[in-house]
Scaffold this active site. Structure first.
Site, PDB file in Angstrom:
ATOM      1  N   PRO A 226       0.634  -0.749  -0.278  1.00 60.36           N
ATOM      2  CG  PRO A 226      -0.325  -1.089   2.883  1.00 60.36           C
ATOM      3  CD  PRO A 226       0.932  -1.939   1.197  1.00 60.36           C
ATOM      4  CG  ASP A 249       0.333   0.511 -10.889  1.00 57.75           C
ATOM      5  OD1 ASP A 249       0.588   0.016 -12.436  1.00 57.75           O
ATOM      6  OD2 ASP A 249      -0.402  -0.559  -9.799  1.00 57.75           O
ATOM      7  CE  LYS A 271      -3.817  -0.007 -15.748  1.00 61.85           C
ATOM      8  NZ  LYS A 271      -4.414  -1.278 -15.835  1.00 61.85           N
ATOM      9  CG  ASP A 304      -1.998  -9.321  -3.775  1.00 62.26           C
ATOM     10  OD1 ASP A 304      -1.045 -10.068  -3.716  1.00 62.26           O
ATOM     11  OD2 ASP A 304      -2.417  -9.544  -5.102  1.00 62.26           O
ATOM     12  CB  THR A 332      -4.553  -5.762  -1.251  1.00 56.80           C
ATOM     13  OG1 THR A 332      -5.149  -5.354  -1.844  1.00 56.80           O
ATOM     14  CG2 THR A 332      -5.340  -6.805   0.543  1.00 56.80           C
ATOM     15  CB  ALA A 333      -5.283  -1.072  -0.567  1.00 56.33           C
ATOM     16  CG  MET A 384     -10.276   2.327  -8.282  1.00 57.29           C
ATOM     17  SD  MET A 384      -9.892   0.732 -10.239  1.00 57.29           S
ATOM     18  CE  MET A 384     -10.050  -0.381  -9.368  1.00 57.29           C
TER      19      MET A 384
HETATM   20  N1  SAH Z   1      -3.853  -3.417  -6.806  1.00 58.49           N
HETATM   21  C1  SAH Z   1      -4.050  -2.064  -5.686  1.00 58.49           C
HETATM   22  C2  SAH Z   1      -5.253  -2.057  -5.984  1.00 58.49           C
HETATM   23  C3  SAH Z   1      -5.333  -1.760  -7.441  1.00 58.49           C
HETATM   24  S1  SAH Z   1      -7.266  -0.580  -7.889  1.00 58.49           S
HETATM   25  C4  SAH Z   1      -3.921  -3.662  -4.215  1.00 58.49           C
HETATM   26  O1  SAH Z   1      -4.050  -4.416  -3.845  1.00 58.49           O
HETATM   27  O2  SAH Z   1      -4.169  -2.520  -3.237  1.00 58.49           O
HETATM   28  C5  SAH Z   1      -6.253   1.331  -6.986  1.00 58.49           C
HETATM   29  C6  SAH Z   1      -7.119   1.847  -5.551  1.00 58.49           C
HETATM   30  O3  SAH Z   1      -6.667   0.350  -4.930  1.00 58.49           O
HETATM   31  C7  SAH Z   1      -7.310   2.765  -5.501  1.00 58.49           C
HETATM   32  O4  SAH Z   1      -8.150   4.107  -6.366  1.00 58.49           O
HETATM   33  C8  SAH Z   1      -7.783   2.994  -4.349  1.00 58.49           C
HETATM   34  O5  SAH Z   1      -9.016   2.974  -3.607  1.00 58.49           O
HETATM   35  C9  SAH Z   1      -6.918   1.460  -3.340  1.00 58.49           C
HETATM   36  N2  SAH Z   1      -5.347   2.120  -2.948  1.00 58.49           N
HETATM   37  C10 SAH Z   1      -4.474   1.872  -3.675  1.00 58.49           C
HETATM   38  N3  SAH Z   1      -3.273   2.234  -2.468  1.00 58.49           N
HETATM   39  C11 SAH Z   1      -3.758   2.861  -1.562  1.00 58.49           C
HETATM   40  C12 SAH Z   1      -3.994   3.143  -0.410  1.00 58.49           C
HETATM   41  N4  SAH Z   1      -2.764   3.178   0.164  1.00 58.49           N
HETATM   42  N5  SAH Z   1      -4.791   3.937   0.473  1.00 58.49           N
HETATM   43  C13 SAH Z   1      -5.645   3.397   0.415  1.00 58.49           C
HETATM   44  N6  SAH Z   1      -6.752   2.823  -0.762  1.00 58.49           N
HETATM   45  C14 SAH Z   1      -5.611   2.680  -1.825  1.00 58.49           C
END
Ligand code: SAH
Length: 464
Positions: A226, A249, A271, A304, A332-333, A384
């Site tokens: 994250p 990204d 992206k 992730d 993942t977030a 998102m």
């Molecule tokens: N693969 C990434 C998600 C990609 S989609 C994962 O597993 O986290 C992108 C979205 O992930 C963003 O629009 C947001 O909603 C979320 N995101 C990614 N990093 C974040 C963070 N540090 N804090 C909060 N939301 C996050």
């Protein structure tokens, strides 16, 4: 950074020190490791200094410094442990054009001496800008323990051998040779037969590498987590460490990109989950092209790679091209976000399932099974979802969701600028981006921060 670390060429240059006591001794022990010409001015030199002078390791002048004594000196150390004398000598040195360090006086020094781990020619300098000498010592001890004492010898022999290695083409072939030498063959040879043996082995190793066939390129799809670099997996770190090309990204933070090998090519694929600034097919082509050229490509994705990352399209492209690939999972977030609010993704008696949904898909606001999501106790992590907050809110309420369902938005989860917005479904701002959330944000439906949840339960009881 108030102090910029550099390695100064001091071979054959003058370094002057004024002082003959403990502070002088401590600095001289370090300075004697260099190939500089040392001059010490001291009216009452410690016996060690006399000894070094007798051994011709430094020049000792038994008087106080006077103007002109520091002519052509690169560095000057004021080490008399006496404010007035230090001020006087450093003024002389400054006038003579030397860089000045006054022992234990950071403010008036032009440079500071770091804590040093010495595996000459490999040296590690550790500085805390005077903030925490304890920390510097602890880091030094840790690095000392990690770098074998034999490293210096290996590096010295390796350095002398650099010219011979031009027979290998630049880039991966040469790096593979050196990696083999420093981390496998070299240490073993040194253990077995000392430095002379290492030299023989190096010749043989070079011949072996000359005859090996070029390695194939490959692709690692790596989760960058994250944002907090400490939330990278060890596998992710190692992949970054060995990467020739890193295609990342926009979600990937600069702190994480800094961990890539210095020679690695960094490419911003731009992206942020949707609205690519480089088309997906361009990204696929880029990954394939670099891997075909024999590069170790790290495709670095925020969080992730398997979660809303269009991973499958990239894997398809790479495998169609017959290139080896593997996936390194990341945090993942959603995991980082629940950690931030002290909640669980699943909880016995509350929710035995958790949904990861996207607020956006290729067609715009994403449609979901709203009836299910609207049920009490349902927990969903909405990725998102910044722009679609009003849409999601409307759909859920339309399908019978309780208007007071807790909703928590976590922006920049795990990063220093992390923020948490704790609200309810009916109060959710229509557009989170417009509401001032500029960083990546994750919306949790059905979860409140742990403390707020307790307050909520309490207020419901008060109402009842
Ligand atoms: N693969 C990434 C998600 C990609 S989609 C994962 O597993 O986290 C992108 C979205 O992930 C963003 O629009 C947001 O909603 C979320 N995101 C990614 N990093 C974040 C963070 N540090 N804090 C909060 N939301 C996050």
């Amino acid at each position: 950074m108030k102090h910029f670390p550099i390695f100064l060429a001091v071979e054959g240059r003058r370094i002057v020190l004024s002082g003959g006591g403990d502070a002088a001794l401590a600095k001289l022990r370090l300075l004697l490791k260099t190939e500089a010409h040392l001059t010490v001015f001291a009216t009452a030199p410690a016996p060690e200094i006399e000894g070094w002078a007798a051994d011709n390791r430094l020049r000792l002048v038994r008087r106080a410094m006077v103007p002109g004594d520091t002519l052509c000196a690169t560095l000057f150390y004021a080490a008399d442990e006496d404010q007035t004398e230090d001020a006087r000598t450093s003024q002389i040195a400054r006038a003579d054009g030397a860089l000045v360090n006054i022992v234990d006086n950071l403010a008036d020094s032009q440079f500071i001496t770091p804590a040093i781990v010495d595996r000459d020619p490999v040296t590690v300098a550790i500085g805390t800008e005077g903030a925490a000498p304890v920390l510097a010592r602890a880091i030094k001890a840790e690095i000392e323990a990690r770098l074998p004492v034999t490293l210096g010898a290996l590096a010295r022999i390796g350095k002398a051998f650099r010219k011979a290695v031009v027979v290998l083409p630049m880039g991966r072939r040469r790096r593979d040779f050196w990696a083999d030498y420093y981390f496998q063959t070299g240490p073993r040879a040194l253990d077995q037969g000392g430095e002379d043996h290492v030299k023989d082995v190096l010749q043989r190793l070079l011949r072996k590498h000359e005859n090996t066939v070029v390695r194939q390129g490959r692709v690692a799809f790596v989760g960058a987590g994250p944002g907090d670099p400490e939330l990278l997996t060890l596998k992710a770190r190692n992949a970054l460490d060995g990467a020739d090309v890193v295609i990342h990204d926009r979600l990937v933070t600069s702190e994480i990109l800094e961990l890539a090998r210095r020679e690695a090519i960094l490419i911003d694929a731009g992206k942020e989950g949707f609205g690519p600034s480089m088309s997906q097919s361009d990204i696929n082509a880029l990954i394939v092209e670099h891997a075909r050229n024999g590069a170790h490509v790290v495709r670095l994705k925020g969080g992730d790679p398997t979660v809303f990352g269009r991973l499958d399209e990239e894997i398809d492209a790479v495998s169609e091209a017959g290139i080896d690939w593997h996936v390194v999972p990341g945090i993942t977030a959603a995991s980082a976000s629940v950690a931030a609010i002290g909640q669980s993704l699943t909880k016995r008696g509350r929710n035995g399932a958790v949904r990861f949904v996207t607020g956006h898909d290729m067609k715009g606001f994403a449609d979901h099974d709203w009836r299910t999501l609207a049920r009490p106790g349902e927990v969903a992590a909405i990725y998102m979802g910044k722009k679609s907050a009003r849409f999601i809110q409307g759909r859920l309420i339309m399908h019978g969701a309780d208007r007071t369902t807790p909703v928590t938005v976590i922006e920049n989860a795990s990063r220093p600028d992390q923020r948490v917005l704790s609200t309810t479904l009916d109060r959710l701002p229509a557009d989170l981006a417009e509401a001032g959330l500029t960083g990546p944000a994750l919306t949790f439906l059905g979860l409140a921060p742990r403390a707020a949840e307790a307050a909520l339960v309490q207020s419901k009881q008060e109402l009842a």
